[in-house]
Design an enzyme around this catalytic site. Structure first.
Site, mmCIF file in Angstrom:
data_model
loop_
_atom_site.group_PDB
_atom_site.id
_atom_site.type_symbol
_atom_site.label_atom_id
_atom_site.label_comp_id
_atom_site.label_asym_id
_atom_site.label_seq_id
_atom_site.Cartn_x
_atom_site.Cartn_y
_atom_site.Cartn_z
ATOM 1 C CG HIS A 13 -0.210 0.150 2.523
ATOM 2 N ND1 HIS A 13 0.254 1.349 2.990
ATOM 3 C CD2 HIS A 13 0.136 -0.773 3.451
ATOM 4 C CE1 HIS A 13 0.848 1.178 4.157
ATOM 5 N NE2 HIS A 13 0.805 -0.110 4.452
ATOM 6 N NE ARG A 64 -1.344 0.241 6.923
ATOM 7 C CZ ARG A 64 -1.698 -0.258 8.092
ATOM 8 N NH1 ARG A 64 -2.811 0.166 8.674
ATOM 9 N NH2 ARG A 64 -0.964 -1.181 8.691
ATOM 10 C CD GLU A 91 3.062 -4.643 8.313
ATOM 11 O OE1 GLU A 91 3.333 -5.857 8.144
ATOM 12 O OE2 GLU A 91 3.700 -3.723 7.772
ATOM 13 C CG HIS A 186 -0.191 -4.279 5.343
ATOM 14 N ND1 HIS A 186 -0.628 -3.007 5.642
ATOM 15 C CD2 HIS A 186 -1.319 -5.025 5.165
ATOM 16 C CE1 HIS A 186 -1.948 -2.983 5.663
ATOM 17 N NE2 HIS A 186 -2.391 -4.197 5.375
#
Length: 237
Positions: A13, A64, A91, A186
């Site tokens: 991202h 995100r 993440e 991530h």
């Protein structure tokens, strides 16, 4: 029967609000900055220019990644491509480090230990207390998950272990069917996936970086083993 896919694209991202302030984000649901949105759009234009098109996008449940997907697909002119989200692509959970600045972490636990936690493979950061409001059991995003699946902290190995079932059980079957996939996730999650795909040692993994906003095209052999990969250069935003 369709031929297996020839590639899968991995994408970290774009720049987020806490990247701007140098804070550890992990599972904290922080939005993109305008720079991050522009990174995603630039990558979308580059992917379209290079002739890529997608049947599906898979990402984490964090906003995100969703914002990244929306900006990227809009720039490609294909906003209708379906997005599938899963906590398994979140993440790495940074435990007690989440929300803290690097200098605060150094001051609290020392620089050597801190760097082992965020670059190493085996050792997780200090966990969140079960009553800490940052614990994912208090987040409605995870209300339907088994509480035993919710981490209070993760090493890179822990993150990889909860990501790889999604690769094997969801993504690989789709690739076998010939679907063209974009995986938006991530930095640490993608590091763990690249480690698995490239069969890297933990020591080699510590040197791997996944830059934000740059598509990684993983070329696949007919048996879906990795035949090679390349970064798709994107103009600076």
């Amino acid at each position: 029967m369709s031929a297996p896919a020839e590639w899968v694209v991995l994408f970290r991202h774009g720049h987020s609000e806490w990247n701007l302030s140098d804070r550890f984000t992990g599972w904290t649901d922080i939005p993109l900055t305008e720079v991050g949105l522009a990174e995603a759009a630039a990558a979308g234009r580059r992917l379209a220019q290079a002739g890529f098109a997608f049947d599906e996008v898979h990402g984490s449940v964090l906003q995100r990644t969703r914002q990244t997907v929306e900006a990227l697909l809009a720039a490609m002119g294909t906003p209708e491509v379906p997005l599938f989200t899963t906590w398994r692509l979140n993440e790495r959970h940074y435990g007690a480090l989440q929300g803290m600045h690097k200098q605060e972490i150094f001051a609290t636990w020392g620089e050597a230990a801190s760097r082992r936690w965020w670059r190493g493979y085996y050792e997780p950061p200090p966990p969140l207390d079960q009553d800490d409001p940052r614990h994912p059991r208090f987040d409605p995003l995870y209300a339907t998950l088994d509480p035993r699946d919710l981490p209070a902290s993760e090493s890179l190995r822990d993150c990889q272990r909860r990501t790889l079932p999604y690769w094997h059980e969801v993504l690989l079957p789709r690739l076998r069917e010939g679907r063209r996939l974009l995986v938006v996730s991530h930095g640490n999650t993608l590091r763990g996936l690249v480690m698995h795909l490239d069969q890297l040692t933990p020591e080699a993994m510590e040197r791997v970086e996944i830059p934000s906003g740059v598509p990684l095209v993983v070329r696949l052999a007919p048996d879906l083993s990795v035949a090679g990969h390349e970064w798709l250069t994107v103009p600076a935003v």
